[in-house]
Design a protein around this motif. Structure first.
Motif, PDB file in Angstrom:
ATOM      1  N   ASP A 141       0.737  -1.193   0.575  1.00  0.00           N
ATOM      2  CA  ASP A 141       0.315  -0.096  -0.070  1.00  0.00           C
ATOM      3  C   ASP A 141       1.167   1.066  -0.185  1.00  0.00           C
ATOM      4  N   GLU A 196       0.851  -2.928   6.927  1.00  0.00           N
ATOM      5  CA  GLU A 196       0.061  -3.917   7.094  1.00  0.00           C
ATOM      6  C   GLU A 196      -1.217  -4.771   6.025  1.00  0.00           C
ATOM      7  N   HIS A 232       1.923   4.254  -1.363  1.00  0.00           N
ATOM      8  CA  HIS A 232       0.921   5.379  -1.681  1.00  0.00           C
ATOM      9  C   HIS A 232       1.487   6.093  -0.066  1.00  0.00           C
ATOM     10  N   ASP A 256       2.706   1.704   7.928  1.00  0.00           N
ATOM     11  CA  ASP A 256       1.750   0.866   7.562  1.00  0.00           C
ATOM     12  C   ASP A 256       1.975  -0.529   6.639  1.00  0.00           C
TER      13      ASP A 256
HETATM   14 MG    MG Z   1      -2.376   2.188   5.694  1.00  0.00          MG
END
Ligand code: MG
Ligand code: SR1
Length: 392
Positions: free
Chosen positions: A231, A250, A233, A248
């Motif tokens: 993810d 996850e 971004h 992050d």
């Molecule tokens: Mg996130």
């Protein structure tokens, strides 16, 4: 760090967060706590010493997606996956991920380095910051993490063990639906302004585009090439002018290398669409530099640390990089489209106050997204990608 005596899952209170973090501070320190999370899925507590200002972060997964509410249950296992991914990626991307101090599977929290001296890159970019080292750092992060967790660097037993450990079906399903499926059909999760309806219906009717998206989705579902962030971004990156930290992970799992590369490029492109003049040039340079740093470092690692028997065969490295490049462009295209008309938008576009300009920028994002997907086999170099931005 020792784990807590609390054994049943519940959302932490600020007082509990302070108690959990206390051993990381000098005895008697006066601690305070604030919930600072603004993401879609978790609570983020910052516990800090009122005198020194030094802090730690406690991130706790909720058993549902915060962005939607309790009607969307979500595995707590993602907290353990995130902590493990931070540690695994941290072995290779030195200084580019936060340090993990401790984690607790039952309460689904991770205690980690406080990065509040930095800003979330998306926020800074929206304010016009240029982050001169961002693309060099992320190109390096991508090459180090993706090369070292792939079959090019690992014994096949070790790689398959890691792939099993990082099985992350529920979070992958979110991406399969929100990035690769829903935006391409008239599904309820989509979210867009009425002024975009014509452009969106054109996407839904575009069978040539949907065929290519189906192929990209299949790559995401089946190609276990490396341990992805999943993810990547600009909201998953903290930065200032000198430092960059990727947070992050996850959504981490074993997937196609181009996915992480493509997501980051797409989020730069979204930001580039909203800028003009020198501001846009800065983003153009970041897009080009990300790919160039990634390609150069990946090639160096291939030569210095590669273990694959075929690594010396003429043209093999180039063909691997060519595949990563084409995949990255396709995945970037899907990300651009889903951030424009899908469930989870980005502030770069939604935050444009002038309605006419916002709709225009969103149409540009859809256009570049479609072009990247359809023409990913024809775009010869990263400069052909940035030309799409420069031609707007
Ligand atoms: Mg996130
Ligand atoms: C329900 S989660 C929506 C989005 O937020 C995450 O950051 C991922 O990008 C996901 O697609």
């Amino acid at each position: 760090m020792a784990t807590t005596a609390i054994t049943t899952y519940h959302a932490l209170t600020e007082a509990e967060a302070i108690a959990l973090a206390a051993e990381l501070f000098p005895e008697g320190a006066r601690l305070e706590c604030r919930e600072i999370g603004d993401g879609n899925l978790n609570y983020v507590f910052r516990v800090s010493d009122q005198e020194s200002g030094k802090g730690v972060i406690i991130k706790q997964a909720l058993p549902y997606a915060k962005v939607v509410g309790e009607s969307w249950p979500l595995t707590l296992k993602r907290a353990a996956i995130e902590a493990a991914a931070l540690r695994k990626h941290g072995e290779f991307a030195t200084g580019l991920v936060p340090e993990v101090y401790g984690t607790d599977e039952k309460l689904a929290y991770t205690v980690m380095e406080d990065l509040s001296h930095l800003t979330i890159a998306r926020e800074g970019l929206i304010q016009g910051k240029s982050y001169p080292k961002l693309s060099t750092h992320i190109g390096e992060y991508l090459a180090q993490t993706l090369f070292h967790t792939s079959d090019f660097a690992l014994h096949p037993f070790e790689k398959k063990k890691l792939a099993a450990e990082f099985s992350n079906p529920e979070l992958c399903k979110i991406t399969e639906d929100l990035v690769f499926t829903d935006p391409f059909f008239d599904y309820d999760t989509n979210d867009f302004e009425p002024e975009l309806r014509q452009a969106v219906e054109a996407v839904w009717r575009n069978d040539a585009l949907k065929l290519e998206v189906a192929k990209l989705k299949r790559s995401f579902l089946t190609e276990a090439e490396a341990l992805l962030h999943g993810d990547l971004h600009t909201g998953s990156i903290f930065a200032d002018d000198n430092e960059t930290k990727v947070i992050d992970p996850e959504f981490a799992f074993y997937g196609p290398i181009g996915f992480d590369v493509g997501l980051f490029l797409a989020n730069l492109l979204v930001q580039g669409i909203t800028r003009d003049g020198e501001g846009r040039d800065t983003i153009v340079k970041h897009v080009e530099n990300t790919w160039n740093v990634f390609e150069t470092r990946f090639s160096e690692l291939w030569k210095s640390e590669g273990i694959e028997d075929f690594r010396g065969v003429q043209g093999y490295r180039e063909s691997v990089l060519e595949k990563i490049f084409r995949d990255a462009l396709g995945f970037a295209g899907c990300e651009l489209i889903r951030r424009t008309i899908g469930l989870a938008h980005v502030k770069d576009l939604d935050g444009i106050e002038d309605a006419e300009r916002r709709i225009h920028s969103k149409k540009q994002a859809l256009h570049i997204g479609e072009t990247l997907i359809i023409k990913r086999g024809e775009l010869a170099s990263i400069n052909d990608v940035t030309a799409l931005l420069e031609e707007l």
